[in-house]
Design an enzyme around this catalytic site. Sequence first.
Site, PDB file in Angstrom:
ATOM      1  N   GLY A  46       0.773  -1.247   0.000  1.00 36.35           N
ATOM      2  CA  GLY A  46       0.000   0.000   0.000  1.00 36.35           C
ATOM      3  C   GLY A  46       0.800   1.291   0.000  1.00 36.35           C
ATOM      4  O   GLY A  46       0.350   2.304  -0.530  1.00 36.35           O
ATOM      5  N   ASP A 102       0.754   3.208   4.621  1.00 37.27           N
ATOM      6  CA  ASP A 102      -0.335   3.860   3.884  1.00 37.27           C
ATOM      7  C   ASP A 102      -1.444   4.322   4.826  1.00 37.27           C
ATOM      8  O   ASP A 102      -1.887   5.462   4.772  1.00 37.27           O
ATOM      9  CB  ASP A 102      -0.902   2.933   2.789  1.00 37.27           C
ATOM     10  CG  ASP A 102      -1.325   1.551   3.310  1.00 37.27           C
ATOM     11  OD1 ASP A 102      -1.095   1.244   4.509  1.00 37.27           O
ATOM     12  OD2 ASP A 102      -1.880   0.774   2.522  1.00 37.27           O
ATOM     13  N   ASP A 105      -5.325   1.614  10.696  1.00 36.87           N
ATOM     14  CA  ASP A 105      -6.740   1.345  10.920  1.00 36.87           C
ATOM     15  C   ASP A 105      -6.900   0.811  12.355  1.00 36.87           C
ATOM     16  O   ASP A 105      -6.926   1.595  13.291  1.00 36.87           O
ATOM     17  CB  ASP A 105      -7.175   0.345   9.836  1.00 36.87           C
ATOM     18  CG  ASP A 105      -8.664   0.130   9.745  1.00 36.87           C
ATOM     19  OD1 ASP A 105      -9.414   1.096   9.890  1.00 36.87           O
ATOM     20  OD2 ASP A 105      -9.080  -1.015   9.505  1.00 36.87           O
ATOM     21  N   ARG A 167      -5.158   0.703  -6.946  1.00 37.11           N
ATOM     22  CA  ARG A 167      -3.919   1.270  -6.403  1.00 37.11           C
ATOM     23  C   ARG A 167      -3.388   2.412  -7.256  1.00 37.11           C
ATOM     24  O   ARG A 167      -2.681   3.292  -6.781  1.00 37.11           O
ATOM     25  CB  ARG A 167      -2.825   0.197  -6.321  1.00 37.11           C
ATOM     26  CG  ARG A 167      -3.091  -0.910  -5.312  1.00 37.11           C
ATOM     27  CD  ARG A 167      -1.820  -1.732  -5.117  1.00 37.11           C
ATOM     28  NE  ARG A 167      -2.071  -3.021  -4.474  1.00 37.11           N
ATOM     29  CZ  ARG A 167      -2.159  -3.210  -3.155  1.00 37.11           C
ATOM     30  NH1 ARG A 167      -2.031  -2.200  -2.335  1.00 37.11           N
ATOM     31  NH2 ARG A 167      -2.371  -4.418  -2.660  1.00 37.11           N
TER      32      ARG A 167
HETATM   33  P1  IMP Z   1      -4.675  -2.322  10.586  1.00 39.10           P
HETATM   34  O1  IMP Z   1      -3.770  -3.468  10.918  1.00 39.10           O
HETATM   35  O2  IMP Z   1      -6.129  -2.626  10.925  1.00 39.10           O
HETATM   36  O3  IMP Z   1      -4.231  -1.000  11.152  1.00 39.10           O
HETATM   37  O4  IMP Z   1      -4.736  -2.215   9.018  1.00 39.10           O
HETATM   38  C1  IMP Z   1      -3.739  -1.711   8.317  1.00 39.10           C
HETATM   39  C2  IMP Z   1      -3.759  -2.240   6.898  1.00 39.10           C
HETATM   40  O5  IMP Z   1      -5.070  -2.616   6.438  1.00 39.10           O
HETATM   41  C3  IMP Z   1      -3.305  -1.130   5.996  1.00 39.10           C
HETATM   42  O6  IMP Z   1      -1.904  -1.155   5.843  1.00 39.10           O
HETATM   43  C4  IMP Z   1      -4.066  -1.414   4.738  1.00 39.10           C
HETATM   44  O7  IMP Z   1      -3.325  -2.314   3.939  1.00 39.10           O
HETATM   45  C5  IMP Z   1      -5.336  -2.084   5.159  1.00 39.10           C
HETATM   46  N1  IMP Z   1      -6.450  -1.092   5.255  1.00 39.10           N
HETATM   47  C6  IMP Z   1      -7.046  -0.628   6.362  1.00 39.10           C
HETATM   48  N2  IMP Z   1      -8.012   0.244   6.072  1.00 39.10           N
HETATM   49  C7  IMP Z   1      -8.028   0.351   4.729  1.00 39.10           C
HETATM   50  C8  IMP Z   1      -8.823   1.132   3.798  1.00 39.10           C
HETATM   51  O8  IMP Z   1      -9.724   1.926   4.143  1.00 39.10           O
HETATM   52  N3  IMP Z   1      -8.520   0.962   2.488  1.00 39.10           N
HETATM   53  C9  IMP Z   1      -7.543   0.110   2.052  1.00 39.10           C
HETATM   54  N4  IMP Z   1      -6.780  -0.606   2.876  1.00 39.10           N
HETATM   55  C10 IMP Z   1      -7.027  -0.505   4.203  1.00 39.10           C
HETATM   56 MG    MG Z   2      -0.862  -1.729   4.151  1.00 42.62          MG
END
Ligand code: IMP
Ligand code: MG
Length: 182
Positions: A46, A102, A105, A167
């Site tokens: 990402g 990127d 979340d 992307r």
């Molecule tokens: P986390 O581990 O939940 O913080 O998620 C992080 C990863 O999930 C990011 O590096 C993204 O690859 C993916 N991700 C989370 N939210 C989104 C979104 O809204 N769009 C696209 N990818 C996302």
């Molecule tokens: Mg990512």
Amino acid sequence: MGLKDDIARVLIPEQDIQKRVAELGAEINATYTDEDELILVCILKGAFMFLADLVRCMNVRHEINFMEISSYGTRAMSSGVVRILLDLEQNIDKRHVLIVEDIIDSGRTLDYVTRNLGTRGPASMRVCTLLNKPSRREIDVNLDFVGFEVPDEFVVGYGLDFAEDYRNLRFIGILREEAYRI
Ligand code: IMP
Ligand code: MG
């Protein structure tokens, strides 16, 4: 019909991204010196486009390196089970590290990465993320450079995907709900 037709609305236009990335580059330039011999760790896939633009806004000396992480789960939900698909080829012992992401979340992916890299003895470790979705946080993570805060919506473009699509878009947009249901 094209990929752009799946976008409900543009959340962050190209010009706003470019302006903010330049500001982040300036903040990073002000934080490090050439003597720090900074290593940027780009989290694939990402962050690839963000990294490419960010380094062109930097003048402090640095190396770039890549790490690919997969987090299992459905659609947009990361399960918290995180796996390294591609590891750094480089030793980061006593080195200054800046992780380039990127989007943050739940925080689970970043938490895993920082704990993992933390065991390798870096001199310092900071985090630069283009996007932050604080409403969805499950694990507290420390962010040093943040481009934009985004609402609790699934966003794509500028490196971010849904099922590997979108992307290449130059802007960050919100997907239409129909595009999820495949
Ligand atoms: P986390 O581990 O939940 O913080 O998620 C992080 C990863 O999930 C990011 O590096 C993204 O690859 C993916 N991700 C989370 N939210 C989104 C979104 O809204 N769009 C696209 N990818 C996302
Ligand atoms: Mg990512």
